[in-house]
Design a protein around this motif. Structure first.
Motif, PDB file in Angstrom:
ATOM      1  N   SER A 131       0.971  -1.309  -0.012  1.00 25.70           N
ATOM      2  CA  SER A 131       0.004   0.065   0.226  1.00 25.70           C
ATOM      3  C   SER A 131       0.997   1.365  -0.053  1.00 25.70           C
ATOM      4  O   SER A 131       0.464   2.279  -0.552  1.00 25.70           O
ATOM      5  CB  SER A 131      -0.990   0.061   1.159  1.00 25.70           C
ATOM      6  N   THR A 132       1.885   1.266   0.793  1.00 26.17           N
ATOM      7  CA  THR A 132       2.898   2.452   0.775  1.00 26.17           C
ATOM      8  C   THR A 132       3.523   2.643  -0.750  1.00 26.17           C
ATOM      9  O   THR A 132       3.615   3.863  -1.066  1.00 26.17           O
ATOM     10  CB  THR A 132       3.837   2.173   1.627  1.00 26.17           C
ATOM     11  N   VAL A 133       3.788   1.425  -1.324  1.00 28.76           N
ATOM     12  CA  VAL A 133       4.445   1.518  -2.765  1.00 28.76           C
ATOM     13  C   VAL A 133       3.360   2.144  -3.739  1.00 28.76           C
ATOM     14  O   VAL A 133       3.921   2.914  -4.613  1.00 28.76           O
ATOM     15  CB  VAL A 133       4.878   0.175  -3.322  1.00 28.76           C
ATOM     16  N   ALA A 134       2.073   1.860  -3.565  1.00 31.00           N
ATOM     17  CA  ALA A 134       1.158   2.641  -4.335  1.00 31.00           C
ATOM     18  C   ALA A 134       1.053   3.927  -4.225  1.00 31.00           C
ATOM     19  O   ALA A 134       0.963   4.508  -5.166  1.00 31.00           O
ATOM     20  CB  ALA A 134      -0.237   1.676  -4.219  1.00 31.00           C
ATOM     21  N   GLU A 135       0.953   4.318  -3.071  1.00 31.49           N
ATOM     22  CA  GLU A 135       1.159   5.708  -2.631  1.00 31.49           C
ATOM     23  C   GLU A 135       2.317   6.278  -3.444  1.00 31.49           C
ATOM     24  O   GLU A 135       2.003   7.634  -3.925  1.00 31.49           O
ATOM     25  CB  GLU A 135       0.945   5.983  -1.376  1.00 31.49           C
ATOM     26  N   ILE A 136       3.454   5.991  -3.089  1.00 31.94           N
ATOM     27  CA  ILE A 136       4.693   6.562  -3.678  1.00 31.94           C
ATOM     28  C   ILE A 136       4.740   6.766  -5.089  1.00 31.94           C
ATOM     29  O   ILE A 136       5.122   7.763  -5.843  1.00 31.94           O
ATOM     30  CB  ILE A 136       5.890   5.767  -3.018  1.00 31.94           C
ATOM     31  N   GLU A 137       4.213   5.460  -5.667  1.00 30.91           N
ATOM     32  CA  GLU A 137       3.984   5.392  -7.287  1.00 30.91           C
ATOM     33  C   GLU A 137       3.336   6.775  -7.864  1.00 30.91           C
ATOM     34  O   GLU A 137       3.538   7.105  -8.844  1.00 30.91           O
ATOM     35  CB  GLU A 137       3.499   4.129  -7.792  1.00 30.91           C
ATOM     36  N   ALA A 138       2.110   6.898  -7.014  1.00 31.03           N
ATOM     37  CA  ALA A 138       1.189   7.922  -7.730  1.00 31.03           C
ATOM     38  C   ALA A 138       1.829   9.289  -7.616  1.00 31.03           C
ATOM     39  O   ALA A 138       1.582  10.245  -8.299  1.00 31.03           O
ATOM     40  CB  ALA A 138      -0.080   7.960  -6.827  1.00 31.03           C
ATOM     41  N   ASN A 139       2.659   9.443  -6.369  1.00 26.44           N
ATOM     42  CA  ASN A 139       3.274  10.537  -6.096  1.00 26.44           C
ATOM     43  C   ASN A 139       4.373  10.874  -7.400  1.00 26.44           C
ATOM     44  O   ASN A 139       4.555  11.948  -7.948  1.00 26.44           O
ATOM     45  CB  ASN A 139       3.738  10.792  -5.031  1.00 26.44           C
ATOM     46  N   LYS A 140       5.087  10.009  -7.550  1.00 31.22           N
ATOM     47  CA  LYS A 140       6.294   9.829  -8.489  1.00 31.22           C
ATOM     48  C   LYS A 140       5.685  10.106  -9.898  1.00 31.22           C
ATOM     49  O   LYS A 140       6.213  10.816 -10.835  1.00 31.22           O
ATOM     50  CB  LYS A 140       6.880   8.533  -8.503  1.00 31.22           C
ATOM     51  N   LEU A 141       4.484   9.377 -10.351  1.00 32.43           N
ATOM     52  CA  LEU A 141       3.904   9.477 -11.476  1.00 32.43           C
ATOM     53  C   LEU A 141       3.222  11.116 -11.675  1.00 32.43           C
ATOM     54  O   LEU A 141       3.607  11.561 -12.721  1.00 32.43           O
ATOM     55  CB  LEU A 141       2.670   8.746 -11.717  1.00 32.43           C
ATOM     56  N   ALA A 142       2.975  11.828 -10.657  1.00 35.77           N
ATOM     57  CA  ALA A 142       2.533  13.064 -10.821  1.00 35.77           C
ATOM     58  C   ALA A 142       3.717  13.984 -10.950  1.00 35.77           C
ATOM     59  O   ALA A 142       3.609  14.948 -11.928  1.00 35.77           O
ATOM     60  CB  ALA A 142       1.634  13.637  -9.545  1.00 35.77           C
ATOM     61  N   ALA A 143       4.891  13.501 -10.309  1.00 31.70           N
ATOM     62  CA  ALA A 143       6.020  14.468 -10.550  1.00 31.70           C
ATOM     63  C   ALA A 143       6.703  14.256 -11.905  1.00 31.70           C
ATOM     64  O   ALA A 143       6.917  15.288 -12.514  1.00 31.70           O
ATOM     65  CB  ALA A 143       6.831  14.038  -9.650  1.00 31.70           C
TER      66      ALA A 143
END
Length: 82
Positions: free
Chosen positions: A49-61
């Motif tokens: 679940s933490t990786v999924a949240e980080i991936e969304a942030n990285k994608l936005a960046a």
């Protein structure tokens, strides 16, 4: 004939006893290992679940960086983790 029969029974019983010891000691080692050194499966669920949240942030960046760099002309079609 009697001596050969005794020798055969002694050898077969020795092999049977050693095989039983191997099975019992193997099960004991497995239980001890699982009790003290097993990795809990809950940790991987939390990390997912933490990786999924980080991936969304990285994608936005990444999307923001591409838009700024190409001044709105670039388009992202896919993102893959290497």
């Amino acid at each position: 004939m009697n001596e050969a029969l005794k020798l055969m029974l002694t050898g077969m019983s020795t092999v049977f006893f050693i095989l039983i010891m191997v099975v019992v000691l193997g099960r004991l080692i497995i239980q001890i290992t699982n009790r003290f050194w097993a990795v809990p499966s809950k940790v991987s669920a939390v990390q997912t679940s933490t990786v999924a949240e980080i991936e969304a942030n990285k994608l936005a960046a990444i999307v923001s960086a591409v838009e700024i760099t190409t001044r709105g002309k670039g388009k992202i079609t896919s993102v893959e983790k290497l």
